[in-house]
Design an enzyme around this catalytic site. Structure first.
Site, PDB file in Angstrom:
ATOM      1  N   GLY A  12      -1.289  -6.907   3.994  1.00 52.21           N
ATOM      2  CA  GLY A  12      -0.366  -7.068   2.869  1.00 52.21           C
ATOM      3  C   GLY A  12      -0.133  -5.718   2.201  1.00 52.21           C
ATOM      4  N   HIS A  13      -1.220  -5.016   1.904  1.00 53.68           N
ATOM      5  CA  HIS A  13      -1.101  -3.668   1.328  1.00 53.68           C
ATOM      6  C   HIS A  13      -0.349  -2.748   2.296  1.00 53.68           C
ATOM      7  CE1 HIS A  13      -5.026  -5.142  -0.520  1.00 53.68           C
ATOM      8  NE2 HIS A  13      -4.297  -4.903  -1.580  1.00 53.68           N
ATOM      9  N   GLN A  15      -8.432  -6.384 -16.204  1.00 56.47           N
ATOM     10  CA  GLN A  15      -7.688  -7.574 -15.779  1.00 56.47           C
ATOM     11  C   GLN A  15      -8.594  -8.697 -15.297  1.00 56.47           C
ATOM     12  OE1 GLN A  15      -5.493  -5.291 -12.668  1.00 56.47           O
ATOM     13  NE2 GLN A  15      -5.671  -7.162 -11.470  1.00 56.47           N
ATOM     14  N   ARG A  69      -9.762 -11.257  -1.506  1.00 54.63           N
ATOM     15  CA  ARG A  69     -10.784 -12.273  -1.814  1.00 54.63           C
ATOM     16  C   ARG A  69     -11.118 -13.161  -0.620  1.00 54.63           C
ATOM     17  NH1 ARG A  69      -8.086 -11.814  -6.885  1.00 54.63           N
ATOM     18  NH2 ARG A  69      -9.574 -11.456  -8.580  1.00 54.63           N
TER      19      ARG A  69
HETATM   20  P1  AMP Z   1      -4.443  -6.138  -5.022  1.00 58.09           P
HETATM   21  O1  AMP Z   1      -5.185  -5.040  -4.314  1.00 58.09           O
HETATM   22  O2  AMP Z   1      -4.904  -7.510  -4.661  1.00 58.09           O
HETATM   23  O3  AMP Z   1      -4.338  -5.911  -6.514  1.00 58.09           O
HETATM   24  O4  AMP Z   1      -2.961  -6.073  -4.473  1.00 58.09           O
HETATM   25  C1  AMP Z   1      -2.225  -4.881  -4.549  1.00 58.09           C
HETATM   26  C2  AMP Z   1      -0.787  -5.187  -4.253  1.00 58.09           C
HETATM   27  O5  AMP Z   1      -0.677  -5.763  -2.961  1.00 58.09           O
HETATM   28  C3  AMP Z   1      -0.191  -6.207  -5.250  1.00 58.09           C
HETATM   29  O6  AMP Z   1       1.126  -5.821  -5.568  1.00 58.09           O
HETATM   30  C4  AMP Z   1      -0.232  -7.476  -4.449  1.00 58.09           C
HETATM   31  O7  AMP Z   1       0.766  -8.403  -4.849  1.00 58.09           O
HETATM   32  C5  AMP Z   1       0.026  -6.977  -3.054  1.00 58.09           C
HETATM   33  N1  AMP Z   1      -0.465  -7.943  -2.072  1.00 58.09           N
HETATM   34  C6  AMP Z   1      -1.676  -8.549  -2.057  1.00 58.09           C
HETATM   35  N2  AMP Z   1      -1.755  -9.434  -1.046  1.00 58.09           N
HETATM   36  C7  AMP Z   1      -0.549  -9.412  -0.408  1.00 58.09           C
HETATM   37  C8  AMP Z   1       0.012 -10.110   0.703  1.00 58.09           C
HETATM   38  N3  AMP Z   1      -0.682 -11.016   1.387  1.00 58.09           N
HETATM   39  N4  AMP Z   1       1.282  -9.808   1.058  1.00 58.09           N
HETATM   40  C9  AMP Z   1       2.001  -8.891   0.371  1.00 58.09           C
HETATM   41  N5  AMP Z   1       1.532  -8.194  -0.682  1.00 58.09           N
HETATM   42  C10 AMP Z   1       0.271  -8.452  -1.077  1.00 58.09           C
END
Ligand code: AMP
Length: 277
Positions: free
Chosen positions: A33-34, A58, A184
């Protein structure tokens, strides 16, 4: 790739960076995703900054800050392989130095759903993103649609506070079985991991019902609850069928809407969503 730990190191690295610049804020434990956000930033900009910062503001006190997965060496290797130009991975006191005393609090859009379930969460998100926007001054910043309300909160903030960074949203990346990628997920037991497909199954069931003509918000929320209830390991926190602009619950779906849900598996809390229309 340059690694900056302090605000000063970041400014030094930015001084030599090509423009336009894209920013991808993350909390680390990077996954596909990242990666999709980084790839898009690389396509649309001449340099990309990734921030890796598990933002204590947060997380609620009883929440999973201490258990949040971390592996910086692995994250740095992924960033290098993805062609990231600068990684900003600061300690807490570089983001919130002694005397830091400002909270960015977005209004109505931050109140329902995640805002109601996690008091203070979006204040923490908006505050850290404001600091990152101020430090990096990127032309564009990339966020995931997986956290749909988060993108809306950040957009509102950037618009209201006349921030120069454009806020862009990228599609949710999923496992082949539909589970949205999340840092997670690693904390799920094998049984919980198998059960966690129920989030996407519930969303798809409600979307399918809507496509067959069902417009009642209660019916669509009920369908998500019904599917979630088939999975004994899942504890539903909320299901929502809301107006896609206001995130207020809908009696009837007549325009763009957002189906979303939050579900607990033991202590692991997962969220997902699906747009309608
Ligand atoms: P996080 O590290 O969980 O704070 O996520 C960092 C960024 O990656 C945030 O903008 C999330 O929305 C995005 N993100 C997390 N999981 C996904 C995913 N499965 N698909 C697309 N973007 C994601």
């Amino acid at each position: 790739m340059k690694l900056a730990r302090t605000r000063a190191e970041l400014q030094a690295a930015l001084a030599g960076a090509a423009r336009p610049l894209g920013l991808v804020p993350t909390m680390g434990w990077l996954h596909d995703g990242h990666r999709s956000l980084i790839e898009r930033s690389r396509r649309e900009n001449r340099a990309t900054v990734v921030s890796i910062f598990v933002n204590p503001r947060q997380f609620g006190s009883s929440e999973d800050l201490a258990r949040y997965p971390r592996d910086e060496a692995r994250d740095l290797a992924i960033c290098a392989a993805e062609g990231v130009d600068i990684v900003f991975a600061p300690p807490v006191e570089e983001v919130y130095p002694a005397g830091f005393d400002t909270t960015v609090s977005v209004g109505a859009i931050a109140r329902p759903l995640e805002g109601a379930a996690r008091p203070g969460h979006f204040d923490g998100v908006a505050t850290v993103v404001a600091v990152l926007f101020g430090l990096v001054r990127a032309e564009r910043a990339y966020f995931g649609q997986k956290d749909a309300q988060q993108v809306m909160v950040i957009r509102r903030m950037a618009l209201d506070l006349a921030m120069a960074t454009e806020v862009l949203s990228c599609p949710t990346v999923r496992e082949p079985d539909g589970l949205a990628l999340s840092s997670r997920n690693v904390r799920l037991s094998p049984e919980q991991r198998a059960a966690a497909t129920v989030l996407h199954r519930a969303l798809v069931a409600a979307r399918t019902l809507h496509e067959r003509g069902e417009a009642s918000g209660d019916a669509l929320r009920g369908e998500m609850r019904r599917v979630l209830a088939t999975e004994p390991l899942a504890r539903t926190e909320y299901v929502s069928c809301a107006d896609a602009r206001t995130l207020l619950e809908l009696e009837r779906v007549e325009g763009p809407a957002l189906l979303s849900l939050a579900v607990l598996f033991g202590t692991v809390r997962l969220i997902d969503n699906e747009p309608l229309g």
